[in-house]
Design a protein around this motif. Structure first.
Motif, PDB file in Angstrom:
ATOM      1  N   GLY A   1      57.766  20.306  28.507  1.00  0.00           N
ATOM      2  CA  GLY A   1      56.488  19.654  28.220  1.00  0.00           C
ATOM      3  C   GLY A   1      55.727  20.283  27.079  1.00  0.00           C
ATOM      4  O   GLY A   1      54.528  20.051  26.928  1.00  0.00           O
ATOM      5  N   SER A   2      56.394  21.100  26.286  1.00  0.00           N
ATOM      6  CA  SER A   2      55.748  21.831  25.176  1.00  0.00           C
ATOM      7  C   SER A   2      54.619  22.700  25.716  1.00  0.00           C
ATOM      8  O   SER A   2      53.552  22.797  25.111  1.00  0.00           O
ATOM      9  N   ARG A   3      54.848  23.330  26.865  1.00  0.00           N
ATOM     10  CA  ARG A   3      53.755  24.027  27.528  1.00  0.00           C
ATOM     11  C   ARG A   3      53.809  25.541  27.426  1.00  0.00           C
ATOM     12  O   ARG A   3      52.816  26.211  27.722  1.00  0.00           O
ATOM     13  N   VAL A   4      54.938  26.109  27.024  1.00  0.00           N
ATOM     14  CA  VAL A   4      55.115  27.535  27.275  1.00  0.00           C
ATOM     15  C   VAL A   4      54.157  28.420  26.502  1.00  0.00           C
ATOM     16  O   VAL A   4      53.503  29.270  27.088  1.00  0.00           O
ATOM     17  N   LEU A   5      54.054  28.234  25.206  1.00  0.00           N
ATOM     18  CA  LEU A   5      53.169  29.160  24.498  1.00  0.00           C
ATOM     19  C   LEU A   5      51.711  28.872  24.839  1.00  0.00           C
ATOM     20  O   LEU A   5      50.908  29.793  24.973  1.00  0.00           O
ATOM     21  N   PHE A   6      51.381  27.581  25.033  1.00  0.00           N
ATOM     22  CA  PHE A   6      50.029  27.225  25.460  1.00  0.00           C
ATOM     23  C   PHE A   6      49.663  27.988  26.728  1.00  0.00           C
ATOM     24  O   PHE A   6      48.641  28.675  26.794  1.00  0.00           O
ATOM     25  N   ALA A   7      50.515  27.883  27.750  1.00  0.00           N
ATOM     26  CA  ALA A   7      50.176  28.449  29.059  1.00  0.00           C
ATOM     27  C   ALA A   7      50.359  29.963  29.086  1.00  0.00           C
ATOM     28  O   ALA A   7      49.494  30.692  29.581  1.00  0.00           O
ATOM     29  N   SER A   8      51.472  30.445  28.537  1.00  0.00           N
ATOM     30  CA  SER A   8      51.701  31.891  28.637  1.00  0.00           C
ATOM     31  C   SER A   8      50.698  32.645  27.781  1.00  0.00           C
ATOM     32  O   SER A   8      50.250  33.734  28.147  1.00  0.00           O
ATOM     33  N   ALA A   9      50.288  32.073  26.656  1.00  0.00           N
ATOM     34  CA  ALA A   9      49.264  32.740  25.838  1.00  0.00           C
ATOM     35  C   ALA A   9      47.974  32.909  26.645  1.00  0.00           C
ATOM     36  O   ALA A   9      47.287  33.927  26.536  1.00  0.00           O
ATOM     37  N   MET A  10      47.660  31.933  27.475  1.00  0.00           N
ATOM     38  CA  MET A  10      46.427  32.031  28.278  1.00  0.00           C
ATOM     39  C   MET A  10      46.515  33.177  29.286  1.00  0.00           C
ATOM     40  O   MET A  10      45.580  33.981  29.389  1.00  0.00           O
ATOM     41  N   VAL A  11      47.621  33.258  30.022  1.00  0.00           N
ATOM     42  CA  VAL A  11      47.700  34.315  31.037  1.00  0.00           C
ATOM     43  C   VAL A  11      47.908  35.681  30.396  1.00  0.00           C
ATOM     44  O   VAL A  11      47.393  36.684  30.908  1.00  0.00           O
ATOM     45  N   VAL A  12      48.597  35.724  29.276  1.00  0.00           N
ATOM     46  CA  VAL A  12      48.760  37.008  28.578  1.00  0.00           C
ATOM     47  C   VAL A  12      47.422  37.455  27.997  1.00  0.00           C
ATOM     48  O   VAL A  12      47.059  38.628  28.067  1.00  0.00           O
ATOM     49  N   THR A  13      46.668  36.514  27.467  1.00  0.00           N
ATOM     50  CA  THR A  13      45.352  36.857  26.910  1.00  0.00           C
ATOM     51  C   THR A  13      44.444  37.419  27.997  1.00  0.00           C
ATOM     52  O   THR A  13      43.819  38.466  27.829  1.00  0.00           O
ATOM     53  N   GLN A  14      44.398  36.710  29.130  1.00  0.00           N
ATOM     54  CA  GLN A  14      43.505  37.193  30.200  1.00  0.00           C
ATOM     55  C   GLN A  14      43.975  38.538  30.749  1.00  0.00           C
ATOM     56  O   GLN A  14      43.146  39.400  31.057  1.00  0.00           O
ATOM     57  N   SER A  15      45.286  38.730  30.880  1.00  0.00           N
ATOM     58  CA  SER A  15      45.798  40.022  31.359  1.00  0.00           C
ATOM     59  C   SER A  15      45.428  41.125  30.370  1.00  0.00           C
ATOM     60  O   SER A  15      45.000  42.213  30.754  1.00  0.00           O
ATOM     61  N   THR A  16      45.606  40.843  29.090  1.00  0.00           N
ATOM     62  CA  THR A  16      45.325  41.849  28.060  1.00  0.00           C
ATOM     63  C   THR A  16      43.831  42.164  28.023  1.00  0.00           C
ATOM     64  O   THR A  16      43.428  43.323  27.852  1.00  0.00           O
ATOM     65  N   GLU A  17      43.016  41.118  28.209  1.00  0.00           N
ATOM     66  CA  GLU A  17      41.563  41.366  28.234  1.00  0.00           C
ATOM     67  C   GLU A  17      41.177  42.273  29.401  1.00  0.00           C
ATOM     68  O   GLU A  17      40.299  43.133  29.277  1.00  0.00           O
ATOM     69  N   LYS A  18      41.849  42.091  30.547  1.00  0.00           N
ATOM     70  CA  LYS A  18      41.580  42.973  31.700  1.00  0.00           C
ATOM     71  C   LYS A  18      41.957  44.409  31.347  1.00  0.00           C
ATOM     72  O   LYS A  18      41.262  45.354  31.736  1.00  0.00           O
ATOM     73  N   ILE A  19      43.073  44.560  30.648  1.00  0.00           N
ATOM     74  CA  ILE A  19      43.514  45.903  30.274  1.00  0.00           C
ATOM     75  C   ILE A  19      42.528  46.541  29.307  1.00  0.00           C
ATOM     76  O   ILE A  19      42.176  47.722  29.430  1.00  0.00           O
ATOM     77  N   ILE A  20      42.050  45.751  28.372  1.00  0.00           N
ATOM     78  CA  ILE A  20      41.083  46.289  27.405  1.00  0.00           C
ATOM     79  C   ILE A  20      39.818  46.742  28.141  1.00  0.00           C
ATOM     80  O   ILE A  20      39.249  47.800  27.845  1.00  0.00           O
ATOM     81  N   GLN A  21      39.435  45.975  29.155  1.00  0.00           N
ATOM     82  CA  GLN A  21      38.272  46.378  29.960  1.00  0.00           C
ATOM     83  C   GLN A  21      38.535  47.732  30.642  1.00  0.00           C
ATOM     84  O   GLN A  21      37.691  48.626  30.609  1.00  0.00           O
ATOM     85  N   THR A  22      39.754  47.873  31.213  1.00  0.00           N
ATOM     86  CA  THR A  22      40.119  49.147  31.850  1.00  0.00           C
ATOM     87  C   THR A  22      40.080  50.290  30.830  1.00  0.00           C
ATOM     88  O   THR A  22      39.567  51.381  31.108  1.00  0.00           O
ATOM     89  N   LEU A  23      40.628  50.016  29.646  1.00  0.00           N
ATOM     90  CA  LEU A  23      40.685  51.063  28.621  1.00  0.00           C
ATOM     91  C   LEU A  23      39.277  51.490  28.199  1.00  0.00           C
ATOM     92  O   LEU A  23      39.001  52.684  27.997  1.00  0.00           O
ATOM     93  N   ARG A  24      38.386  50.524  28.117  1.00  0.00           N
ATOM     94  CA  ARG A  24      36.994  50.851  27.752  1.00  0.00           C
ATOM     95  C   ARG A  24      36.348  51.697  28.857  1.00  0.00           C
ATOM     96  O   ARG A  24      35.644  52.664  28.586  1.00  0.00           O
TER      97      ARG A  24
END
Lengths: 158, 757
Positions: free
Chosen positions: B520-543
């Motif tokens: 469905g042409s969904r992979v980068l759309f969807a995985s970018a969202m969950v990777v972005t949110q995961s990475t943002e959580k990590i950045i919060q931890t790092l801060r």
């Protein structure tokens, strides 16, 4: 049925293996020799995913009997890089995104290498006709042709 | 909108994380895996297009030395028809259990009837020949017209349409306005009927799996698919093993294009492994792939379009009959729902009919249904434009859907990029270039547009910081065309580190959260969202970690260029703490750094493309050759332009094959007559020109990086663009695909030959 003992050379190394008389070279590579870089897409010589060279001649390993490798020099994708150093074609395929799923990539690289050895300055048309035996369903061939042309240009400049 | 600007990695042509393995032959595809004690499975397949199975005797096969297990439909979980649909994604298990192994009736030549596992492939194949099947051969129908005849053999007697047993197994419609009133307003109305043949996805890697079942039922599957979670669920449903006992490990996938979104071998190999107590490997031959998997539908479509003299489309009616093959499920939604969608049409009716016939069950193929619909609609649009003496791209621009247009399938469009694709095609050097001298060959140019829904859906990611301060991202989507490269670019961008420090792994079903298919042409759309949110959580931890070390407020710490910094001198004077330093201090500062996110992603905008195609026709041989091609597409945001272009170019190549050569040919016995690459003629390198890409980037406002799906749109307009180009060259229009040399020659005979004489 008794197995046949074959003595050959693979990617510059002396090699011995046992096979059924009816086994293809591709069966031997992927079986007893554990060289799974050559892929089986069709087993009829139409897709080129199993391309190897035999005494520098490009061959579909699914169309050759394993026993025919006796005494010959076989090269496969696993022999293209020199240790840590990639072949310029491998490097260029990576840089220019000339692969997508990667199943045809081994065969494409072996075939392209055979072309550049034969003709270091191929035209686009020559590249296209040489690679016409290597099917790719992902890329539309554009990036593959460009990568081969650019590698050839760089190798000539060196 | 929170778009990252001044990107270092997003938009860069980085080297994909899995590339080195793939150029050196190291990458492990499904057929490359072996296991100690492994034996081989083979499938016995029906030779008949339609036959009742009276009995199966496997006793002789079981006695053959080397045979370890035999399975038939008795071993597969039955989902009775009368109990209603059991849906798993878009697949109904009632059909899946009958598709992996014929139950009562064999419905196409190649339909599995039994499977054998033996110590060698040769013994397994020999044993298949010893299985005795008593068939009652039944009349059969392969083509739509045959399947729809009043006296047609009915595949599924339980199915009724209009109160009578029928091979029509589904219908949908999209409606807007009043088409009768609409056509009354039209100054010109053109109605045409088109047919297309079934075509195969043509992935180079045949289906393969290796499966081990321990005595306690714990099952491990290595297989090639577009979704390890789909493999786990379908195998569990069809074998009765709980999903928690099945670990499905995604091998590298050698192409799929939708064709690897269902299972064929895995349930059979699992049952053989369970029965034999040995790991079982199964690999299809190319012939099995062609006879018993995929393809997409053949079709018969009628499209009627009415327009006023000033070039406005006032009404459209599309009727799309699609072949489902042996079981319901042809992509009528794609045909009826996508083909008229690029246009703002006040009065519209779009109908799809799902028709069963004695061919292998269709599987998704790149924008399933949409290219079939677009072929018909975009050809008729060209005829209307010609009748109105309008440039075909101007005609499309005049009627283009835009922000606020209500599409027939429901949504009101947000900001979309369709008009931009038409304008870019019009402004392209290609469209402006003269066709040039064909030196005796006829040349022509055609254009066409296309739309695909795109999809979001379930996706999971886990991002972990390693002890040496690098990053491992795990997602649940097989990487079919370079998605790992896009994910690495995004994660590196967010963390402000070199992308080579990000390793991207495809997790197996027991190590990462549920992730839906690569489709469905969904992979980068969807995985970018969950990777972005995961990475943002990590950045919060790092801060927080840096704040703790500096003994300041976390809000006074910002993350920039791969390190924690005080937001301003007021927050205190501290040397930056890099990712490596914070990772090193992690054990003493709260433990491992990692985050995972699971989402049902929403907001995938549809995708639009407009193509320009030049052909050259050899009138002596009937060969039509594409000599120049430009694909324009609104890609939202090109996270890795190299692989976005690759999607465009690959889709176009497939469409050219579909337009010019590819088709299933049948013998008079109802069997596929061209089940190999030699006779099923996919485009080879020398058949194609370079394929130019113009990426229009209208970012998707509902996505953190602006991503829109890109993989499917590129196939949608191609057959129409080629057909319109051939019309432009010959002055004759084809209403049937493929436009292969014998058919072109047929067209040329008559007036063209008379002219030559």
């Amino acid at each position: 049925m008794a197995k046949v003992h074959v003595t050959t050379s693979i990617n510059g190394e002396p090699m011995e293996f046992l096979c059924e008389p009816s086994d293809t070279m591709l069966d031997a590579l992927r079986g007893p020799l554990a060289l799974t870089g050559s892929k089986e897409g069709c087993a009829s010589g139409d897709c080129g995913a199993c391309s190897i060279t035999v005494d520098d001649r490009l061959v579909c390993s699914c169309l050759m009997l394993a026993v025919e490798s006796e005494g010959h020099e076989i090269r496969t994708i696993e022999g293209l890089a020199q240790g840590e150093k990639l072949h310029p074609l491998q490097q260029k395929f990576l840089e220019m995104a000339a692969l997508q799923c990667g199943i045809c990539t081994s065969g494409m690289l072996v075939a392209s290498d055979a072309l550049l050895k034969k003709n270091p300055d191929p035209s686009e048309e020559e590249v296209r006709f040489w690679l016409a035996g290597n099917l790719c369903r992902c890329t539309g061939y554009d990036k593959i042709v460009r990568a081969v042309m650019e590698t050839a240009a760089e190798m000539r400049a060196q | 909108m929170n778009l990252v600007t001044n990107n270092k990695w997003i938009g860069q042509r980085t080297i994909r994380p899995d590339g080195m393995d793939k150029v050196t032959g190291r990458a492990q595809f499904a057929a490359d895996t072996t296991m100690p004690g492994q034996i081989w499975g083979k499938v016995l397949r029906s030779p008949h297009p339609h036959a009742r199975i009276r009995s199966i005797d496997t006793s002789k096969a079981e006695k053959l030395p080397g045979v370890k297990a035999v399975v038939t439909s008795k071993d597969i979980v039955d989902f009775p028809i009368e109990k209603g649909a059991v849906m798993l994604g878009i697949q109904d298990m009632r059909w899946m259990c009958r598709n992996v192994m014929a139950r009562d009736k064999a419905l196409f030549p190649g339909h599995p009837v039994a499977a054998v596992a033996a110590t060698t492939e040769a013994i397994a194949a020999e044993a298949c020949k010893l299985i005795e099947v008593d068939y009652e051969v039944l009349p059969w129908a392969i083509e739509i017209d045959d399947a729809l005849k009043s006296d047609a053999p009915i595949l599924h007697e339980f199915n009724k349409f209009d109160g009578k047993p029928s091979n029509i197994v589904g219908r949908l419609e999209h409606k807007k306005g009043d088409i009768e009133q609409g056509f009354k307003k039209a100054d010109i109305v053109i109605e045409r009927t088109f047919t297309t043949r079934p075509v195969h996805q043509g992935y180079i890697e045949p289906h393969a799996c290796l499966i081990s079942v321990a005595p306690d039922g714990k099952t491990t599957i290595w297989s090639s698919s577009q979704g390890q979670f789909m493999v786990r669920a379908m195998t569990a449903y069809l074998t009765g093993i709980p999903q928690s006992d099945i670990r499905a490990i995604p091998a590298e996938i050698g192409g799929g294009f939708g064709g690897k979104t269902i299972v064929y071998l895995e349930p059979l190999a699992t049952l053989l492994a369970k029965k034999s107590g040995r790991p079982v490997k199964m690999v299809m031959t190319r012939e099995e792939v062609m006879r018993a998997t995929g393809p997409t539908s053949g079709s018969k479509s009628t499209v009627k379009i009415g327009a006023t003299k000033d070039g406005r489309i006032v009404a459209a009616h599309g009727t799309f009959y699609l072949q489902a093959g042996a079981f319901p499920g042809s992509p009528i939604r794609g045909a009826a729902g996508c083909s008229l969608t690029p246009y703002d049409i006040p009065n519209l009716l779009s109908e799809g009919y799902d028709v069963c016939s004695n061919r292998s069950k269709v599987a998704a193929y790149r924008a399933p249904g949409a290219p079939i619909g677009a072929y018909a609609v975009e050809c008729v649009l060209d005829e209307v434009a010609e009748a109105l003496k309008m440039d075909p791209l101007d005609f499309r621009l005049k009627n283009a859907a835009k922000e606020g247009t209500k599409a027939a399938h429901g949504p009101v469009f947000p900001r979309i990029g369709y008009i931009e694709t038409v304008e870019a095609a019009k402004a392209s050097p290609h469209y402006a270039a003269p066709l040039g001298d064909g030196h005796g060959k006829l040349r022509g140019r055609g254009t066409a547009s296309g739309f695909w829904f795109n999809a979001g859906g379930e996706s999971s990611a886990q991002v972990n910081i390693t002890e040496d301060g690098n990053v491992v991202v795990t997602t649940g989507h097989p990487d079919i065309g370079g998605s790992r490269a896009g994910i690495a670019n995004i994660c590196a961008e967010l963390l402000g580190i070199d992308y080579r420090r990000v390793s991207v792994i495809i997790g197996d079903t027991q190590t990462v959260g549920f992730s839906n298919l690569t489709g469905g042409s969904r992979v980068l759309f969807a995985s970018a969202m969950v990777v972005t949110q995961s990475t943002e959580k990590i950045i919060q931890t790092l801060r927080e970690r840096a704040a703790k070390i500096w003994e300041i407020d976390p809000e006074a710490v910002k993350w920039e260029n791969g390190a924690a910094h005080p937001v301003s001198p007021n927050a205190g004077q501290f040397e930056p703490l890099t990712l490596e330093e914070l990772a090193e201090k992690a054990p003493a500062m709260g433990g491992p750094i990692g985050a995972g996110v699971q989402l049902n992603t929403q907001g995938a905008d549809g995708g639009f493309g407009t193509h320009v195609c030049d052909v050259e026709i050899d009138v002596d041989l009937g060969i039509a050759r594409v000599i120049r091609y430009t694909a324009v597409q609104d890609v939202g945001r090109a996270i890795h332009p190299g692989y976005v272009e690759g999607q465009l170019q690959g889709g176009v190549a497939q469409g050219i094959g579909w337009a010019l050569n590819e088709e299933y040919i049948y013998t008079k016995e109802g069997k596929v007559d061209n089940p190999g690459f030699l006779d099923y003629r996919m485009p080879v390198c020398s058949d194609l020109p370079m394929i130019d890409c113009i990426m229009v980037e209208i970012p998707n406002p509902k996505h953190p990086q602006g991503v829109k799906g890109v993989g499917e749109v590129p196939l949608v307009p191609v057959m129409a663009a080629v057909a319109n180009a051939i019309y432009n060259a010959l002055g004759k229009r084809f209403y049937a695909l493929p436009m292969s040399p014998p058919k072109v020659l047929e067209k040329l005979e008559g007036p063209m030959q008379q002219a030559a004489e």
